[in-house]
Enzyme design. Structure first.
Site, PDB file in Angstrom:
ATOM      1  N   SER A  45       7.102   2.323  -5.601  1.00  0.00           N
ATOM      2  CA  SER A  45       7.404   2.104  -4.211  1.00  0.00           C
ATOM      3  C   SER A  45       9.196   2.882  -4.147  1.00  0.00           C
ATOM      4  O   SER A  45       9.726   2.890  -2.886  1.00  0.00           O
ATOM      5  CB  SER A  45       8.117   0.503  -4.464  1.00  0.00           C
ATOM      6  N   GLY A 221       7.870   3.595   1.620  1.00  0.00           N
ATOM      7  CA  GLY A 221       7.907   4.077   2.917  1.00  0.00           C
ATOM      8  C   GLY A 221       7.729   3.189   3.949  1.00  0.00           C
ATOM      9  O   GLY A 221       8.021   1.934   3.956  1.00  0.00           O
ATOM     10  N   LEU A 247       4.768  -3.658   0.806  1.00  0.00           N
ATOM     11  CA  LEU A 247       4.390  -2.965   1.674  1.00  0.00           C
ATOM     12  C   LEU A 247       3.118  -3.505   2.599  1.00  0.00           C
ATOM     13  O   LEU A 247       3.216  -3.593   3.835  1.00  0.00           O
ATOM     14  CB  LEU A 247       4.025  -1.551   1.493  1.00  0.00           C
ATOM     15  N   GLN A 250       4.332  -6.062   5.036  1.00  0.00           N
ATOM     16  CA  GLN A 250       4.844  -5.461   6.343  1.00  0.00           C
ATOM     17  C   GLN A 250       3.657  -5.092   7.044  1.00  0.00           C
ATOM     18  O   GLN A 250       3.559  -5.031   8.500  1.00  0.00           O
ATOM     19  CB  GLN A 250       5.706  -4.198   6.001  1.00  0.00           C
ATOM     20  N   ASN A 288      11.974  -5.024  -4.059  1.00  0.00           N
ATOM     21  CA  ASN A 288      12.370  -3.386  -3.975  1.00  0.00           C
ATOM     22  C   ASN A 288      11.799  -3.044  -2.666  1.00  0.00           C
ATOM     23  O   ASN A 288      10.699  -2.431  -2.601  1.00  0.00           O
ATOM     24  CB  ASN A 288      11.475  -2.928  -5.158  1.00  0.00           C
ATOM     25  N   GLY A 290      13.051  -1.047   1.525  1.00  0.00           N
ATOM     26  CA  GLY A 290      13.953  -0.813   2.553  1.00  0.00           C
ATOM     27  C   GLY A 290      13.571  -1.051   3.908  1.00  0.00           C
ATOM     28  O   GLY A 290      14.422  -0.727   4.823  1.00  0.00           O
ATOM     29  N   PHE A 291      12.337  -1.739   4.257  1.00  0.00           N
ATOM     30  CA  PHE A 291      12.088  -2.016   5.344  1.00  0.00           C
ATOM     31  C   PHE A 291      11.623  -3.392   5.550  1.00  0.00           C
ATOM     32  O   PHE A 291      11.445  -4.209   4.360  1.00  0.00           O
ATOM     33  CB  PHE A 291      10.731  -1.440   5.874  1.00  0.00           C
ATOM     34  N   GLU A 333       4.740 -10.522  -9.378  1.00  0.00           N
ATOM     35  CA  GLU A 333       4.455 -10.290 -10.411  1.00  0.00           C
ATOM     36  C   GLU A 333       5.809 -10.222 -11.412  1.00  0.00           C
ATOM     37  O   GLU A 333       5.472 -10.118 -12.501  1.00  0.00           O
ATOM     38  CB  GLU A 333       3.459  -9.018 -10.609  1.00  0.00           C
TER      39      GLU A 333
END
Length: 366
Positions: A45, A221, A247, A250, A288, A290-291, A333
């Protein structure tokens, strides 16, 4: 040897070079974990990022391959206050600096990381360049401003071919958007028969493997840059139990009509308090990202908020109102810790078992 770190706002830090001697450019993010630097630098990530460690000394227990979360680190660089030259741990194979050198990762030490993190906290995540003194600052800034984030980050870290992690239990398919080895460890501990597939794998290919459940892994990302996954998840949802992480969380939200947005600084560390709205229990989580999922976009959707982060109130968990599908933004985890949220893997197993019972009952009636 001296090295400088130049931020895109023009701030310059000068410190000592460690690791590779090459120049590097990337998004500068900071991680607040006190331990777990091996897991952090090997987390897919973190693709393309320069990591600032908030803890003042990094490398005190050396480097050990068994603690990595991927085969090969994909970070652009590291920034530390102090790098331990002489690790004290019987499991250590090499020092932190030696590892960076071997993996061609540049780093800088001896700078005021507290000041650097305060700048990021006040101005938001920004790009930076780690370099020598051969060119002027303006030249570096000009190149830095022209650098754009790669849209295909998931492609760089996902497996190219399917591979198994055999077991005797539930048949679980993990869609690899940049998964951590810790995810596989938790599944194999529970006896799951796991197959990891590339992020571009179609729904038909996944369903042909007759899964009891599907996990959408963590990864780097912007989730909007993975349109291939949207159609796949849409076709899987409602057919088998679904569990999204990071991710994957999201992407699960996007499939169900919600929106995501880039965070000001992101959540990266091992002590973020998250409340389970169903039980009222508060757990400390490893994060961890950023979105995040835009809370306002949930209005009118078929998703229910299950977890919230207590510092900022951001969405940390979702469940579908009609399908056996749920997701969390944090990393259950716990690699590195905290490990408070591992119970979610047991909930996923229960969801698969419940779904299998319903399928069997339906088959008997017909």
């Amino acid at each position: 040897m001296k090295r400088q770190l130049i931020l895109e706002d023009g701030t310059v830090f000068v410190g000592e070079a460690i690791g590779s001697e090459k120049e590097t450019t990337g998004e500068i993010i900071f991680n607040t974990s006190m331990t777990g630097y091996q897991e952090i630098i090997s987390d897919p990530s973190n693709y393309g990022q320069i990591i600032v460690f908030g803890f003042p000394q990094i490398g005190n227990y050396g480097m050990n391959r068994d603690d990595f979360e991927s085969i090969q680190p994909v970070i652009k660089g590291v920034v530390v206050k102090e790098a331990a030259d002489y690790p004290s741990n019987w499991r250590s194979n090499m020092s932190f600096g030696e590892f960076l050198k071997a993996k061609d990762i540049p780093g800088i030490t001896g700078i005021d990381t507290r000041k650097l993190i305060r700048i990021i906290r006040s101005k938001g995540t920004m790009k930076g360049v780690m370099c020598g003194f051969g060119e002027g600052i303006e030249t570096h800034l000009s190149r830095l401003h022209a650098v754009e984030s790669l849209p295909d980050q998931v492609k760089q870290v996902s497996t190219v071919k399917p591979f198994p992690a055999p077991g005797r239990g539930n048949n679980v398919i993990v869609v690899d958007f940049g998964l951590k080895h810790g995810l596989l460890r938790e599944l194999t501990k529970r006896g799951c028969d796991v197959t990891v597939v590339p992020y571009k794998t179609s729904a038909n290919e996944i369903l042909s493997l007759q899964p009891d459940g599907v996990i959408l892994s963590n990864g780097p990302g912007n989730p909007e840059n993975v349109p291939e996954a949207i159609e796949t998840i849409c076709d899987i949802q409602g057919k088998v139990p679904l569990f999204g992480i990071g991710l994957g969380h999201q992407l699960f939200a996007l499939v169900n009509g919600c929106k995501t947005k880039k965070m000001f600084v992101g959540h990266r560390g091992g002590s973020y308090p998250v409340k389970d709205l169903e039980t009222g229990k508060v757990v400390f989580t490893s994060q961890n990202h950023g979105f995040e999922v835009d809370k306002q976009s949930l209005d009118g959707s078929e998703l229910t908020i299950t977890h919230v982060e207590l510092n900022e109130g951001s969405i940390e968990g979702l469940s579908h109102q009609h399908h056996s599908a749920f997701s969390v933004q944090f990393e259950p985890e716990g690699a590195p810790g905290s490990e408070d949220a591992k119970y979610l893997f047991d909930q996923f197993l229960e969801l698969m078992d419940e779904n299998n019972r319903k399928v069997d009952d339906h088959a008997k009636k017909n």
